[in-house]
Design a protein around this motif. Structure first.
Motif, PDB file in Angstrom:
ATOM      1  N   GLY A 144      35.057   3.193   7.338  1.00 16.81           N
ATOM      2  CA  GLY A 144      34.789   4.436   6.604  1.00 16.81           C
ATOM      3  C   GLY A 144      34.128   4.054   5.211  1.00 16.81           C
ATOM      4  O   GLY A 144      33.690   4.697   4.650  1.00 16.81           O
ATOM      5  N   ALA A 145      33.483   2.758   5.240  1.00 15.88           N
ATOM      6  CA  ALA A 145      32.683   2.419   4.153  1.00 15.88           C
ATOM      7  C   ALA A 145      31.311   2.950   4.406  1.00 15.88           C
ATOM      8  O   ALA A 145      30.654   2.923   5.364  1.00 15.88           O
ATOM      9  CB  ALA A 145      32.370   1.043   4.169  1.00 15.88           C
ATOM     10  N   ASP A 146      30.842   3.714   3.030  1.00 14.29           N
ATOM     11  CA  ASP A 146      29.485   4.090   3.130  1.00 14.29           C
ATOM     12  C   ASP A 146      28.836   4.011   1.565  1.00 14.29           C
ATOM     13  O   ASP A 146      29.132   5.014   1.033  1.00 14.29           O
ATOM     14  CB  ASP A 146      29.481   5.597   3.474  1.00 14.29           C
ATOM     15  N   PHE A 147      28.314   2.942   1.141  1.00 16.41           N
ATOM     16  CA  PHE A 147      27.857   2.957   0.042  1.00 16.41           C
ATOM     17  C   PHE A 147      26.414   2.429  -0.217  1.00 16.41           C
ATOM     18  O   PHE A 147      26.097   1.360   0.600  1.00 16.41           O
ATOM     19  CB  PHE A 147      28.749   1.517  -0.811  1.00 16.41           C
TER      20      PHE A 147
ATOM     21  N   LYS B  64      22.236  -5.484  -2.133  1.00 19.17           N
ATOM     22  CA  LYS B  64      21.149  -4.932  -1.483  1.00 19.17           C
ATOM     23  C   LYS B  64      21.159  -4.461  -0.276  1.00 19.17           C
ATOM     24  O   LYS B  64      21.541  -5.221   0.628  1.00 19.17           O
ATOM     25  CB  LYS B  64      19.755  -5.870  -1.763  1.00 19.17           C
ATOM     26  N   GLY B  65      20.640  -3.312   0.015  1.00 19.93           N
ATOM     27  CA  GLY B  65      20.852  -2.794   1.380  1.00 19.93           C
ATOM     28  C   GLY B  65      21.887  -1.705   1.739  1.00 19.93           C
ATOM     29  O   GLY B  65      22.054  -1.097   2.625  1.00 19.93           O
ATOM     30  N   GLY B  66      22.813  -1.880   0.562  1.00 19.60           N
ATOM     31  CA  GLY B  66      24.222  -0.929   0.760  1.00 19.60           C
ATOM     32  C   GLY B  66      25.243  -1.569   1.813  1.00 19.60           C
ATOM     33  O   GLY B  66      25.108  -2.488   2.360  1.00 19.60           O
ATOM     34  N   LEU B  67      26.191  -0.571   2.054  1.00 22.89           N
ATOM     35  CA  LEU B  67      27.151  -0.990   3.023  1.00 22.89           C
ATOM     36  C   LEU B  67      27.824   0.202   3.699  1.00 22.89           C
ATOM     37  O   LEU B  67      28.232   1.093   3.389  1.00 22.89           O
ATOM     38  CB  LEU B  67      28.421  -1.802   2.294  1.00 22.89           C
ATOM     39  N   LYS B  68      27.469  -0.064   5.261  1.00 22.51           N
ATOM     40  CA  LYS B  68      27.993   1.266   5.966  1.00 22.51           C
ATOM     41  C   LYS B  68      28.800   0.748   7.193  1.00 22.51           C
ATOM     42  O   LYS B  68      28.169  -0.360   7.953  1.00 22.51           O
ATOM     43  CB  LYS B  68      26.872   2.020   6.530  1.00 22.51           C
TER      44      LYS B  68
END
Length: 434
Positions: A297-300, A288-292
């Protein structure tokens, strides 16, 4: 007045212009009437007189010219030559009769056919398996010589693999480095290090944070062969790899844990991404909250999603966006590697040569292993990784007690000692990690 040429008569008009159709015409010994009556007659012929069989002719105007009717010349052949008495037609061996010479065609021997097919398939599969084995075995890069590691602990029960993910950029173009957010640093460092134990009580996967505080022991240089005495230097664990490569890393892990390392496996950035792409991506559940993380380069977004090679590399390298930094990153690395092993070991990959061989090639081309590593050892490692995902094993970080004076992560000495004893004896691990 007779208009026909000499020697011809009207009796020849229905016959052959060349003389009455093989004995018919003026030269016939019988009157036309008698001859016609013989053509009309049906039933058995009169008994032969004088030992010479009577030669019947046939009146069907559509005869085949071979004794079954009058030919185009108005006469018929001796039918006795076509009744099967001489050539066999109509009798044994002919149409409607029995095969007097060859016998009836035997029924197919299905048992023999199935046996031959089974043997053929077995031979093909065996040849393919053997060929694949030698092909794959020849592609393993056995570069690490563990015989150079000195003062090693005694081997215990089970098998211990040291799995290393390096940040090697070897083989990457400038464009690929940019796409994968790897940077352009020279040399190699370790981004991740794990110990995988396999045995009778299920696999255990233990992450060793790169910032772990360790002591560099006395070692023999892998290239120079020179002995470097230990001075009590306290460094981060990944510094051992940067200083003298895999051999010193194994020496340092063994000296600081007391656990014997049986095999070494390393994979770089490019190889990792290629394997993921070869299996068609790996499904990961982003919390939850995603990953940036702009650095990796992570952007999920949150939720289940399939990551390709580039995205997977960004996922396992992310640490600045995580609350626990390197400790949380090791958990993500464990999670992903186990999922990758599980995906690779599925029937859709193993039984599909168009996916299996590219996957094996992508992995084997970039894996670096020790000189004693075999394909069966590699298979054991992957199946153990899959077992961790399936709940048959345990994954954890090595127990941490806090930070050392130099800011590195300090291992919990007592818990690590207990963990190592359980691994040596191949017991169920009860120690908890961070």
């Amino acid at each position: 007045m007779n208009d026909w040429p000499e020697g011809w008569s009207g009796n020849n008009r229905g016959g052959d212009q060349r003389g009455g159709g093989y004995g018919h015409g003026n030269a016939s010994a019988q009157p036309d009437g008698a001859r016609v009556m013989r053509q009309v007659r049906r039933g058995p012929s009169a008994p032969p007189q004088g030992g010479v069989p009577q030669q019947p002719s046939y009146g069907d105007q559509y005869g085949d010219g071979y004794g079954n009717g009058p030919d185009q010349y108005g006469g018929g052949y001796n039918s006795d030559y076509n009744t099967g008495q001489v050539y066999g037609s109509g009798g044994p061996g002919g149409p409607g009769g029995h095969d007097g010479g060859r016998g009836e065609r035997p029924a197919p021997n299905w048992r023999r056919r199935i046996k031959v097919t089974a043997i053929t398939v077995t031979v093909v599969l065996l040849a393919t398996t053997i060929g694949t084995y030698f092909w794959a075995d020849s592609k393993l890069n056995r570069e690490v010589d563990l015989s150079k590691v000195i003062e090693r602990p005694e081997a215990g029960e089970g098998t211990n693999y040291l799995i290393v993910g390096s940040d090697s950029r070897e083989g990457l173009s400038d464009e690929q480095k940019k796409e994968l957010h790897t940077g352009s640093a020279d040399g190699k460092r370790t981004d991740s290090m794990m110990i995988l134990h396999t045995g009778s009580n299920g696999p255990t996967l233990i992450s060793l944070p790169r910032d772990s505080n360790v002591e560099i022991p006395t070692f023999v240089g892998s290239e120079s062969g020179k002995t470097f005495k230990g001075t009590g230097r306290q460094v981060k664990l990944n510094a051992a790899y940067a200083e003298d490569g895999p051999e010193l890393l194994v020496r340092t892990v063994e000296a600081n844990t007391g656990l014997h390392i049986d095999h070494y496996v390393e994979i770089g950035f490019a190889g990792f991404a290629n394997i993921v792409d070869a299996v068609g991506g790996v499904e990961i559940d982003i919390p939850k909250g995603g990953l940036k993380d702009t650095k990796s380069g992570a952007d999920f977004d949150a939720g289940k999603q399939t990551l390709n090679g580039e995205q997977a590399l960004a996922f396992v390298r992310t640490r600045y966006a995580l609350a626990g930094s390197d400790l949380d990153r090791t958990k993500n690395q464990q999670k992903f590697l186990a999922a990758l092993a599980s995906q690779t070991a599925t029937p859709s990959t193993v039984l599909n040569p168009f996916k299996l061989y590219p996957t094996m090639s992508a992995g084997l081309d970039t894996l670096i292993v020790d000189k004693d590593m075999g394909l069966f050892d590699l298979a054991d490692m992957f199946w153990a990784m899959k077992g961790v995902t399936g709940g048959d094993g345990k994954s954890m970080n090595i127990p941490i007690s806090g930070n050392s004076a130099n800011g590195n992560l300090q291992w919990d000495t007592e818990k690590v000692k207990q963990l190592v004893e359980q691994l040596k004896n191949d017991e169920t691990v009860t120690v908890s990690g961070n």
